[in-house]
Write a protein that holds these residues in place. Structure first.
Motif, PDB file in Angstrom:
ATOM      1  N   GLY A 139       0.804  -1.219   0.000  1.00 26.47           N
ATOM      2  CA  GLY A 139       0.000   0.000   0.000  1.00 26.47           C
ATOM      3  C   GLY A 139       0.827   1.255   0.000  1.00 26.47           C
ATOM      4  O   GLY A 139       0.296   2.352  -0.009  1.00 26.47           O
TER       5      GLY A 139
ATOM      6  N   HIS B 194      -7.626  -7.584   1.529  1.00 25.54           N
ATOM      7  CA  HIS B 194      -6.459  -6.753   1.793  1.00 25.54           C
ATOM      8  C   HIS B 194      -5.621  -7.422   2.884  1.00 25.54           C
ATOM      9  O   HIS B 194      -6.129  -8.220   3.670  1.00 25.54           O
ATOM     10  CB  HIS B 194      -6.916  -5.363   2.245  1.00 25.54           C
TER      11      HIS B 194
ATOM     12  N   ALA C  19      -4.511  -6.337   5.656  1.00 23.65           N
ATOM     13  CA  ALA C  19      -5.042  -6.101   7.001  1.00 23.65           C
ATOM     14  C   ALA C  19      -6.213  -7.020   7.296  1.00 23.65           C
ATOM     15  O   ALA C  19      -6.358  -7.523   8.414  1.00 23.65           O
ATOM     16  CB  ALA C  19      -5.466  -4.640   7.150  1.00 23.65           C
TER      17      ALA C  19
ATOM     18  N   VAL D  42      -7.525  -2.584  13.137  1.00 26.47           N
ATOM     19  CA  VAL D  42      -7.201  -1.795  11.940  1.00 26.47           C
ATOM     20  C   VAL D  42      -8.413  -1.039  11.404  1.00 26.47           C
ATOM     21  O   VAL D  42      -8.846  -1.223  10.267  1.00 26.47           O
ATOM     22  CB  VAL D  42      -6.583  -2.668  10.836  1.00 26.47           C
TER      23      VAL D  42
ATOM     24  N   PRO E 113      -9.550   2.480  10.170  1.00 32.78           N
ATOM     25  CA  PRO E 113      -9.004   3.785   9.791  1.00 32.78           C
ATOM     26  C   PRO E 113      -9.738   4.920  10.490  1.00 32.78           C
ATOM     27  O   PRO E 113     -10.933   4.788  10.821  1.00 32.78           O
ATOM     28  CB  PRO E 113      -9.228   3.836   8.275  1.00 32.78           C
TER      29      PRO E 113
ATOM     30  N   GLY F  33      -3.842   2.515   9.789  1.00 37.09           N
ATOM     31  CA  GLY F  33      -3.966   3.012   8.429  1.00 37.09           C
ATOM     32  C   GLY F  33      -3.617   4.465   8.276  1.00 37.09           C
ATOM     33  O   GLY F  33      -3.132   4.896   7.232  1.00 37.09           O
ATOM     34  N   GLN F  34      -3.852   5.269   9.306  1.00 38.03           N
ATOM     35  CA  GLN F  34      -3.525   6.686   9.299  1.00 38.03           C
ATOM     36  C   GLN F  34      -3.541   7.172  10.743  1.00 38.03           C
ATOM     37  O   GLN F  34      -4.302   6.658  11.573  1.00 38.03           O
ATOM     38  CB  GLN F  34      -4.526   7.487   8.459  1.00 38.03           C
TER      39      GLN F  34
ATOM     40  N   VAL G  64      -8.930   0.686   0.686  1.00 32.86           N
ATOM     41  CA  VAL G  64      -8.719   0.124   2.014  1.00 32.86           C
ATOM     42  C   VAL G  64      -8.977   1.153   3.114  1.00 32.86           C
ATOM     43  O   VAL G  64      -8.557   0.992   4.244  1.00 32.86           O
ATOM     44  CB  VAL G  64      -7.303  -0.475   2.156  1.00 32.86           C
TER      45      VAL G  64
ATOM     46  N   LYS H 292      -8.106   4.454   3.473  1.00 28.60           N
ATOM     47  CA  LYS H 292      -7.215   5.571   3.765  1.00 28.60           C
ATOM     48  C   LYS H 292      -7.642   6.795   2.952  1.00 28.60           C
ATOM     49  O   LYS H 292      -8.240   6.677   1.879  1.00 28.60           O
ATOM     50  CB  LYS H 292      -5.773   5.206   3.430  1.00 28.60           C
TER      51      LYS H 292
END
Length: 549
Positions: free
Chosen positions: A196, A239, A241, A282, A284, A312-313, A529, A531
């Protein structure tokens, strides 16, 4: 251990021997590990979707049937690769586990990927099969796959799930075939995941049986999963994750896995309450905000949820505070990648660690360095550098990418992630704060502005819920700074650029880092995904500037 270093680089022999000796790796195919896990808890609930409620016995039998059907009724053999384009339905889980048990290697793409991307990835991985979900939203994936079969050499086996075709997943499961147990290299590649962190066509990360199983097991230990746990993952299951941070950890430990059709907050909240979900790994920040802002959030019983992990962020401190104050959710943070390394903030870590860092490595065998940018020397603790890592579940190289591997890995095999971090040592434990991406830098007339630094200050503004900083084209400076923000509907008015400027100056931000344009939006565009898609934001502002010129 396979030595095909041209396509899938192997772990250094000394490291592989150490991981085996220390009991981190087991020399068994992942499919066998899944069978053993199911045998110990056959009547416990394994998989819940809006359509099915299957026990471990039922899931094991269905995936065994698909594995046998793949080997008996198709030309596929162990080692062949299968492209996946299937969403969050039970058939995806069955197809993935069935392929793994048959020794067929899933290439974990997403239904949203276009024909160009799928075609390039199929050619890059040498895929022979293509599994598609016939009823995925409004896309005709079957027709798309048929067109690809006519243009991609070797892509000759189309398998349709939830629809009609010459070969269907349901038909394979119903063959009743009995085939000899396939010979599967326990050290070989079990799945291909897409990186990613790259631009253009994603790099392909080859995940091997021993390290992928260990990644799932050690993450399950970090989350303290057991047979009483109920794990929900709201994002695309294929994905990395979804697979290694949610699906496989649940099923290797005897937990129940809950699979919503999407990240729709209403559906997710209903499932949390109905199934008494204990862990959501996980999530986001954008998904967390949608849950927080949903009208049903405060009337939903969320008391079962003890492991709500944001990844993720980097989330804002305000988001973490609101989740706890308004919903009673003590959110934790994590950092992970398709290439391997997971960091996680333990629930007993100091508050500032849980709020300001993404935690510490989940395995005692993980090795982390913080390198000077562009070099291989380490920077002192407390200084920003590039995160580099090596360990029992971090890949030693990308598939068929020798030139890229030469720069993406250090001379002694540490993966250079491209992430800027600062290491903090607290009571002898190393914690890492993410400070942005090396490439997430706006170059304003040779002045480098790290987007995350400004974003962190922007979300402190009482009216700003979330922020994303991007460069906008400028004929003189190359780039100027544009801030995209979403605002609190209950705020006293929408902030203006002068107000934001004054606020950032009060926060101590240097003038050359101030946004020169403010775009207020209802929601950020998201990648597949979850983000924030800065590529789409950059395209949006470039289009607006061009239209105004």
């Amino acid at each position: 251990m396979t030595t095909d270093t041209a396509t899938a680089p192997t772990f250094a022999p000394a490291l592989a021997q150490r991981y085996l000796r220390d009991g981190l790796w087991r020399r068994e195919p992942l499919g066998e590990a899944l069978r053993r896990a199911a045998a110990h808890r056959s009547e416990r609930l394994a998989l819940v979707t809006p359509e099915v409620r299957w026990t471990y016995r039922e899931l094991d039998e269905r995936t065994d049937a698909v594995a046998a059907g793949l080997l008996a009724a198709t030309p596929l053999r162990p080692g062949d690769r299968m492209m996946f384009q299937s969403g969050n339905v039970a058939e995806t889980v069955v197809a993935y586990y069935g392929a793994v048990k048959a020794g067929i290697v899933p290439v974990c793409t997403l239904p949203q990927h276009g024909e160009r991307e799928i075609g390039q990835l199929a050619a890059h991985t040498g895929a022979r099969a293509h599994l598609v979900q016939a009823d995925f939203r409004s896309r005709d994936l079957v027709a798309s796959a048929q067109r690809l079969a006519a243009t991609v050499p070797g892509l000759d086996t189309l398998i349709v799930a939830r629809g009609d075709g010459a070969l269907t997943l349901e038909g394979l499961a119903a063959t009743g075939a009995t085939v000899p147990a396939p010979e599967i290299d326990p050290d070989g590649v079990v799945a291909f995941q897409l990186s990613g962190g790259t631009t253009g066509l994603p790099k392909v990360a080859p995940r091997r049986h021993p390290e992928y199983a260990y990644n799932a097991r050690v993450w399950a230990q970090a989350l303290r999963l057991d047979e009483s746990s109920v794990v929900l993952h709201p994002l695309p299951i294929m994905h990395n994750a979804g697979v290694v941070a949610a699906l496989q950890p649940a099923h290797l430990t005897g937990a129940t896995f809950v699979l919503p059709t999407s990240a729709d907050p209403g559906e997710v909240l209903e499932l949390i309450a109905r199934e008494r979900v204990t862990a959501m790994p996980v999530v986001p920040p954008a998904v967390a905000i949608r849950l927080l802002e949903h009208p049903a959030a405060r009337s939903t019983d969320l008391t079962s949820l003890t492991r709500f992990v944001i990844g993720g962020q980097r989330p804002s401190e305000e988001l973490l505070e609101r989740l706890e104050a308004e919903l009673g959710i003590a959110a934790l943070q994590m950092f992970g990648m398709a290439e391997g390394m997971f960091l996680y903030t333990p629930p007993d870590a100091p508050l500032w660690v849980r709020r300001g860092t993404v935690g510490t490595p989940i395995s005692p065998a993980d090795e982390v360095r913080v390198l000077e940018i562009g070099g291989e020397d380490e920077v002192p603790d407390g200084q920003i550098g590039e995160l580099a890592c090596r360990g029992p579940y971090t890949i030693p190289g990308y598939h068929r990418a020798a030139a890229h591997n030469a720069t993406a890995f250090t001379a002694d095999g540490f993966y250079r992630t491209g992430d800027l971090v600062t290491r903090h040592v607290v009571d002898g434990v190393d914690y890492y704060a993410i400070d942005g991406r090396i490439k997430d830098v706006i170059n304003r007339g040779a002045e480098k502005i790290h987007a995350e630094e400004v974003e962190e200050l922007l979300v402190r503004h009482p009216a700003v819920l979330a922020a994303a900083l991007v460069g906008m084209p400028d004929p003189v400076l190359g780039e100027r700074i544009c801030a995209y923000v979403t605002v609190d509907a209950e705020a006293d008015g929408t902030p203006t650029l002068p107000e934001i400027t004054a606020f950032l100056l009060e926060q101590g931000l240097a003038r050359f880092k101030l946004p020169e344009r403010l775009e207020v939006v209802e929601a950020f565009p998201l990648t597949n995904v979850g983000k924030v898609s800065k590529k789409d934001l950059r395209a949006d502002i470039a289009r607006k500037i061009e239209e105004a010129s």
